[in-house]
Design a protein around this motif. Structure first.
Motif: not given
Length: 352
Positions: A13-16, A116-119, A124-125
């Motif tokens: 499982s990958n995160f960040g 409807e949101h993004r970094d 980002g991801r």
């Protein structure tokens, strides 16, 4: 956000995010008793690390891995292995000019339409920065496969844009920034990349990954085929637009008398199948080929829209790989190792 875990028995499982405080992975299902240290993982991360040549992004990340759990006295315990890699050289201001616009060819637009949101910071991801935890997890799988079954996973670049790279010898692969198996072609690759950077543009590449020593019998028909899981994993690598096994699309022009690998008491005569028959490993080397698209973040101005759907011109500044394929070889190796370890454990569970 779903879709961040790979594998069934060996689960990663990958995160960040690219410009968050850290990235990492939780590796669940690793059998106990494997001698493991940060050095085992760091060696693979150093192969993928940014800033190692003038031909890749100049973001300076040490990519030092921290093992947070799953080990006791240098040996895996069978519990989840927590891996952390801190981000130390993010420059979020480089992305201020694209916070409200979408880069052509990038995931910006699709992320915005879905959530409807993004970094926008570094993607980002969706950033290739998130391949570092994959490489860290793959290092564990590589070591376990080698020690348990003698499986060796390695890869190389076979084409950079229009430049084909004939295979010469494995010894060249880790001695140049392109992971090219041919020392003679390096000057041409360097000249091509230098001109590409001056142009402010990007290019694609082709990567080959080979797994040798894979026993026959790994894989599960019909929908958990070994080759299907390999393709699924490889398409999770940023910028991959095509995956082929063995002869791949070359089989279209082959006759059955040519493509079908004849079998003798001494083994197979050829390997057009790429080591997989009916979704199950044949005991031959696994041959996987990847097509990687050009980087979407380029200095060349392109037409796009903003969040209000108004026409804009987009130019991406900052630090980017003009060819993400240059650093893709260790990532592709990691993904193949993760899938093979997962299938090894699944085969062992079902068939002993």
């Amino acid at each position: 956000m779903s879709g961040n875990t790979l594998g069934k028995l060996f689960c990663v499982s990958n995160f960040g995010e690219s410009h968050g405080p850290a990235i990492g992975a939780v590796v669940d299902g690793c059998p106990p008793g494997l001698a493991l240290s940060a050095d085992d993982i760091q060696a693979e991360l150093d192969r993928r690390r940014p800033g190692t040549s003038r031909h890749v992004t100049q973001r300076q990340e040490a990519d030092q891995v921290e093992i947070l759990s799953g080990l006791y006295e240098g040996v895996t315990t069978g519990t989840p292995i927590g891996l952390l890699i801190r981000n130390t050289d993010a420059r979020s201001k480089d992305y201020s000019n694209i916070a409200d616009t979408f880069r052509p060819g990038h995931a910006d637009y699709a992320y915005w339409k879905k959530y409807e949101h993004r970094d926008p910071r570094g993607g980002g991801r969706s950033s290739a920065r998130l391949t570092a935890p994959t490489v860290a997890a793959g290092a564990i799988a590589k070591k376990w496969l080698a020690q348990t079954y003698g499986v060796k996973v390695r890869g190389y670049m076979s084409q950079l844009g229009p430049v084909s790279i004939p295979f010469q010898d494995w010894s060249h692969v880790d001695n140049n920034p392109f992971f090219a198996p041919n020392a003679d072609v390096i000057p041409e690759l360097e000249a091509f990349m230098d001109q590409l950077r001056r142009d402010g543009d990007s290019i694609g590449a082709r990567i080959e990954v080979v797994a040798e020593g894979v026993p026959a019998g790994w894989g599960e028909p019909l929908y958990d085929r070994l080759d299907a899981d390999i393709a699924h994993a490889m398409m999770g690598l940023n910028a991959v637009k095509g995956v082929s096994i063995g002869a791949g699309f070359g089989c279209i022009t082959q006759r059955g008398s040519e493509h079908g690998d004849e079998i003798t008491p001494d083994g197979f005569e050829t390997n057009h199948a790429g080591g997989v028959l009916g979704g199950i490993s044949s005991g031959q080397p696994l041959l996987v080929s990847l097509a990687i698209k050009p980087t979407s973040s380029i200095r060349v101005e392109r037409r796009s829209v903003n969040r209000a759907n108004e026409p804009v011109q987009v130019q991406t500044l900052g630090r980017h790989d003009p060819c993400v394929g240059i650093r893709a070889t260790p990532i592709a190796e990691a993904l193949l190792a993760i899938i093979l370890m997962d299938h090894a454990l699944r085969h062992r569970a079902q068939c002993g």
